[in-house]
Design a protein around this motif. Structure first.
Motif, PDB file in Angstrom:
ATOM      1  N   GLU A   1       0.809  -1.101  -0.029  1.00 15.92           N
ATOM      2  CA  GLU A   1       0.149  -0.249  -0.036  1.00 15.92           C
ATOM      3  C   GLU A   1       0.808   1.269  -0.113  1.00 15.92           C
ATOM      4  OE1 GLU A   1      -3.511   0.627  -0.415  1.00 15.92           O
ATOM      5  OE2 GLU A   1      -3.415  -1.484  -0.683  1.00 15.92           O
ATOM      6  N   GLN A   2       1.775   1.176   0.758  1.00 12.47           N
ATOM      7  CA  GLN A   2       2.756   2.324   0.926  1.00 12.47           C
ATOM      8  C   GLN A   2       3.589   2.720  -0.452  1.00 12.47           C
ATOM      9  OE1 GLN A   2       5.039   1.163   4.065  1.00 12.47           O
ATOM     10  NE2 GLN A   2       4.090   2.389   5.547  1.00 12.47           N
ATOM     11  N   THR A   3       3.865   1.464  -1.155  1.00  7.67           N
ATOM     12  CA  THR A   3       4.532   1.596  -2.551  1.00  7.67           C
ATOM     13  C   THR A   3       3.629   2.122  -3.468  1.00  7.67           C
ATOM     14  OG1 THR A   3       5.750  -0.144  -1.709  1.00  7.67           O
ATOM     15  CG2 THR A   3       5.737   0.293  -4.210  1.00  7.67           C
ATOM     16  N   LYS A   4       2.461   1.534  -3.315  1.00 11.00           N
ATOM     17  CA  LYS A   4       1.358   1.987  -4.212  1.00 11.00           C
ATOM     18  C   LYS A   4       1.049   3.479  -4.343  1.00 11.00           C
ATOM     19  CE  LYS A   4      -3.467   0.885  -5.738  1.00 11.00           C
ATOM     20  NZ  LYS A   4      -4.810   0.191  -5.440  1.00 11.00           N
ATOM     21  N   LEU A   5       1.053   3.992  -2.917  1.00  6.97           N
ATOM     22  CA  LEU A   5       0.866   5.488  -2.797  1.00  6.97           C
ATOM     23  C   LEU A   5       2.117   6.356  -3.192  1.00  6.97           C
ATOM     24  CD1 LEU A   5      -0.658   5.547   1.023  1.00  6.97           C
ATOM     25  CD2 LEU A   5      -1.804   5.866  -0.944  1.00  6.97           C
ATOM     26  N   ILE A   6       3.180   5.707  -3.155  1.00  8.81           N
ATOM     27  CA  ILE A   6       4.363   6.496  -3.699  1.00  8.81           C
ATOM     28  C   ILE A   6       4.338   6.604  -5.165  1.00  8.81           C
ATOM     29  CG2 ILE A   6       6.980   6.187  -3.927  1.00  8.81           C
ATOM     30  CD1 ILE A   6       6.936   5.226  -1.170  1.00  8.81           C
ATOM     31  N   ALA A   7       3.724   5.439  -5.754  1.00  8.98           N
ATOM     32  CA  ALA A   7       3.642   5.359  -7.200  1.00  8.98           C
ATOM     33  C   ALA A   7       2.788   6.175  -7.686  1.00  8.98           C
ATOM     34  CB  ALA A   7       3.389   3.987  -7.674  1.00  8.98           C
ATOM     35  N   GLN A   8       1.591   6.559  -6.852  1.00 10.74           N
ATOM     36  CA  GLN A   8       0.618   7.489  -7.324  1.00 10.74           C
ATOM     37  C   GLN A   8       1.109   8.882  -7.371  1.00 10.74           C
ATOM     38  OE1 GLN A   8      -2.791   6.722  -4.867  1.00 10.74           O
ATOM     39  NE2 GLN A   8      -3.625   5.153  -5.950  1.00 10.74           N
ATOM     40  N   GLY A   9       2.024   9.123  -6.263  1.00 15.62           N
ATOM     41  CA  GLY A   9       2.663  10.493  -6.086  1.00 15.62           C
ATOM     42  C   GLY A   9       3.511  10.735  -7.367  1.00 15.62           C
ATOM     43  N   ILE A  10       4.324   9.524  -7.418  1.00 18.93           N
ATOM     44  CA  ILE A  10       5.314   9.889  -8.780  1.00 18.93           C
ATOM     45  C   ILE A  10       4.593  10.093 -10.068  1.00 18.93           C
ATOM     46  CG2 ILE A  10       7.125   8.533 -10.144  1.00 18.93           C
ATOM     47  CD1 ILE A  10       7.863   7.312  -7.526  1.00 18.93           C
ATOM     48  N   GLN A  11       3.668   9.402 -10.225  1.00 20.73           N
ATOM     49  CA  GLN A  11       2.826   9.362 -11.302  1.00 20.73           C
ATOM     50  C   GLN A  11       2.181  10.923 -11.491  1.00 20.73           C
ATOM     51  OE1 GLN A  11      -0.253   6.619 -11.620  1.00 20.73           O
ATOM     52  NE2 GLN A  11      -1.589   7.662 -13.116  1.00 20.73           N
ATOM     53  N   LYS A  12       1.802  11.404 -10.353  1.00 18.98           N
ATOM     54  CA  LYS A  12       1.096  12.610 -10.321  1.00 18.98           C
ATOM     55  C   LYS A  12       2.408  13.720 -10.857  1.00 18.98           C
ATOM     56  CE  LYS A  12      -2.628  12.217  -7.197  1.00 18.98           C
ATOM     57  NZ  LYS A  12      -3.435  12.530  -5.946  1.00 18.98           N
ATOM     58  N   GLY A  13       3.520  13.422 -10.362  1.00 22.21           N
ATOM     59  CA  GLY A  13       4.543  14.411 -10.478  1.00 22.21           C
ATOM     60  C   GLY A  13       4.876  14.172 -11.924  1.00 22.21           C
ATOM     61  N   ILE A  14       5.040  13.128 -12.686  1.00 18.49           N
ATOM     62  CA  ILE A  14       5.348  12.760 -13.861  1.00 18.49           C
ATOM     63  C   ILE A  14       4.149  13.765 -14.791  1.00 18.49           C
ATOM     64  CG2 ILE A  14       5.113  11.148 -15.940  1.00 18.49           C
ATOM     65  CD1 ILE A  14       6.646   9.215 -13.831  1.00 18.49           C
ATOM     66  N   GLU A  15       2.902  13.621 -14.322  1.00 20.55           N
ATOM     67  CA  GLU A  15       1.937  14.152 -15.007  1.00 20.55           C
ATOM     68  C   GLU A  15       1.980  15.823 -15.209  1.00 20.55           C
ATOM     69  OE1 GLU A  15      -1.896  12.692 -13.470  1.00 20.55           O
ATOM     70  OE2 GLU A  15      -1.634  10.650 -13.836  1.00 20.55           O
ATOM     71  N   GLN A  16       2.382  16.085 -14.081  1.00 23.39           N
ATOM     72  CA  GLN A  16       2.666  17.613 -13.925  1.00 23.39           C
ATOM     73  C   GLN A  16       3.833  18.047 -14.803  1.00 23.39           C
ATOM     74  OE1 GLN A  16       0.482  19.550 -11.943  1.00 23.39           O
ATOM     75  NE2 GLN A  16       1.755  21.470 -12.557  1.00 23.39           N
ATOM     76  N   TYR A  17       4.732  17.397 -14.767  1.00 20.14           N
ATOM     77  CA  TYR A  17       5.840  17.791 -15.542  1.00 20.14           C
ATOM     78  C   TYR A  17       5.409  17.675 -17.181  1.00 20.14           C
ATOM     79  CZ  TYR A  17      10.434  17.156 -17.855  1.00 20.14           C
ATOM     80  OH  TYR A  17      11.507  17.379 -18.640  1.00 20.14           O
ATOM     81  N   LYS A  18       4.740  16.762 -17.580  1.00 20.12           N
ATOM     82  CA  LYS A  18       4.343  16.589 -18.987  1.00 20.12           C
ATOM     83  C   LYS A  18       3.493  17.771 -19.186  1.00 20.12           C
ATOM     84  CE  LYS A  18       4.609  11.487 -19.802  1.00 20.12           C
ATOM     85  NZ  LYS A  18       3.714  10.431 -20.015  1.00 20.12           N
ATOM     86  N   LYS A  19       2.322  18.249 -18.341  1.00 19.08           N
ATOM     87  CA  LYS A  19       1.723  19.361 -18.533  1.00 19.08           C
ATOM     88  C   LYS A  19       2.694  20.565 -18.546  1.00 19.08           C
ATOM     89  CE  LYS A  19      -2.409  17.763 -16.163  1.00 19.08           C
ATOM     90  NZ  LYS A  19      -3.243  17.711 -15.096  1.00 19.08           N
ATOM     91  N   GLN A  20       3.650  20.808 -17.853  1.00 19.33           N
ATOM     92  CA  GLN A  20       4.516  21.997 -17.966  1.00 19.33           C
ATOM     93  C   GLN A  20       5.153  22.004 -19.018  1.00 19.33           C
ATOM     94  OE1 GLN A  20       6.864  21.722 -14.237  1.00 19.33           O
ATOM     95  NE2 GLN A  20       5.391  22.388 -12.999  1.00 19.33           N
TER      96      GLN A  20
END
Length: 107
Positions: A31-50
Motif C-alpha cells: 500500500e505504501q509503495t502504491k501511494l508512492i507510485a501514485q505520487g510519482i505518477q502525479k509528478g510525471i503528469e505535472q511535468y508533462k503538462k508543464q
C-alpha cells in the motif's frame, strides 16, 4: 490508481510503478509503495503538462516572431516599390534637361 486513470498513459503508470519499486525500502508495505507510485505518477503528469505548456508558448512566440518578420519584409518591399516609381520621373526629367542643354549648346 487515480480518479483520471483513463487520461493517464500506460507508460506513465508503468514508469511510476518501476520508480516506486526501485526506491522501495525494507519493511515497506504494498500500500505504501502504491501511494508512492501514485505520487510519482502525479509528478510525471505535472511535468508533462508543464512541458506541453512551454512548447505551446514557444510555438506561439515563434509564430508571432515569424509574423512580425513577414510584416517587416512586406513593409520594406512596399517602401522599395514606392521608391522605384518615384525615381523614374526624376530620371526622365534629368535626361530631358540634358538633351535640352545639348540642343542649346550645339545648335
Amino acid at each position: 490508481m487515480n480518479r483520471n486513470s483513463k487520461d493517464v498513459s500506460p507508460e506513465t503508470v508503468n514508469s511510476a510503478a518501476a520508480i516506486a519499486k526501485s526506491t522501495q525500502k525494507p519493511g515497506q508495505t504494498k500500500e505504501q509503495t502504491k501511494l508512492i507510485a501514485q505520487g510519482i505518477q502525479k509528478g510525471i503528469e505535472q511535468y508533462k503538462k508543464q512541458q506541453k505548456a512551454k512548447a505551446r508558448d514557444a510555438d506561439k512566440a515563434k509564430k508571432k516572431q515569424h509574423k512580425a518578420k513577414l510584416l517587416k519584409s512586406a513593409s520594406i518591399e512596399a517602401a522599395v516599390e514606392d521608391v522605384k516609381p518615384a525615381t523614374l520621373p526624376w530620371l526622365l526629367l534629368g535626361i530631358s534637361w540634358l538633351c535640352f542643354a545639348a540642343y542649346i549648346l550645339f545648335v
